[in-house]
Structure formats: structure tokens, C-alpha cells
Design an enzyme around this catalytic site. Structure first.
Site, PDB file in Angstrom:
ATOM      1  CB  CYS A  28     -36.032  -3.398   9.563  1.00 13.67           C
ATOM      2  SG  CYS A  28     -35.553  -2.030   8.506  1.00 13.67           S
ATOM      3  CB  CYS A  31     -35.649  -0.241  11.217  1.00 10.75           C
ATOM      4  SG  CYS A  31     -36.777  -0.445   9.825  1.00 10.75           S
TER       5      CYS A  31
END
Length: 103
Positions: A28, A31
Site C-alpha cells: 500500500c 501506508c
């Protein structure tokens, strides 16, 4: 900063302390952008709050338990229950405000 698995997460949660937990995954991009913010807050609040991460790919059960659909999702806990949640990348002060409010 603590990298939680189900057992360590449940143990920390049962202690009732203020917790900030980043639900994330390796793949991600957002993230990865949020990672340094979480690390900085972990240092800043060391001894005041428990700051950790849950890899949703490795800990599916925790992600399901807290209905984490989008990542990154940062969930705040106190006295063993969820008190706030932020979804997406945000500036450090957004997270710090929640921590300060509940210290």
C-alpha cells in the site's frame, strides 16, 4: 513502536492504556507514506501511549474484527475500546490531537 500480532494486540488492548494502531500493508503506497509519521509519533508518545502497527495481510482476523476496509486506517483505543478512527494519510498533528485529547 510495536508490530502487533493477534496475541500481542489483545494483550496490549486488555491493559486499557491509550493505544494508536496503524492498520497497513506492505503493498500500500499511502501506508508507506504514513509509516514515518507513525514512527515519529511512537517516539514522541513513548511512555504516554502505546503506538503500533498491524499488517492486515498477516493479521486478517484483526482487520475483520475492526471492520478495516480501507488502508491505512489508524484506530485509537482506550480502556479496551475504540475511541476514534482516521482513514487515509493525514498530517501528524491530526493524530497527535486525538492522543492529546485522551491522555
Amino acid at each position: 513502536m510495536i508490530h502487533f500480532n493477534k496475541e500481542t494486540f489483545d494483550k496490549a488492548l486488555s491493559e486499557g492504556q491509550l493505544m494508536m494502531v496503524d492498520f497497513w500493508a506492505e503493498w500500500c503506497g499511502p501506508c508507506q507514506m504514513l509509516g514515518p509519521v507513525i514512527e515519529s509519533l511512537a517516539e514522541q508518545y513513548d511512555g504516554k501511549a502505546t503506538v503500533g502497527k498491524v499488517n492486515t495481510d498477516e493479521e486478517h482476523e484483526l482487520a475483520i474484527r475492526y471492520s478495516v476496509i480501507n488502508i491505512p486506517t489508524v484506530i485509537f483505543f482506550k480502556d479496551g475500546r475504540e475511541i476514534d478512527r482516521k482513514v487515509g494519510v493525514m498530517p501528524p498533528d491530526v493524530f497527535a490531537q486525538v492522543l492529546e485529547k485522551h491522555l
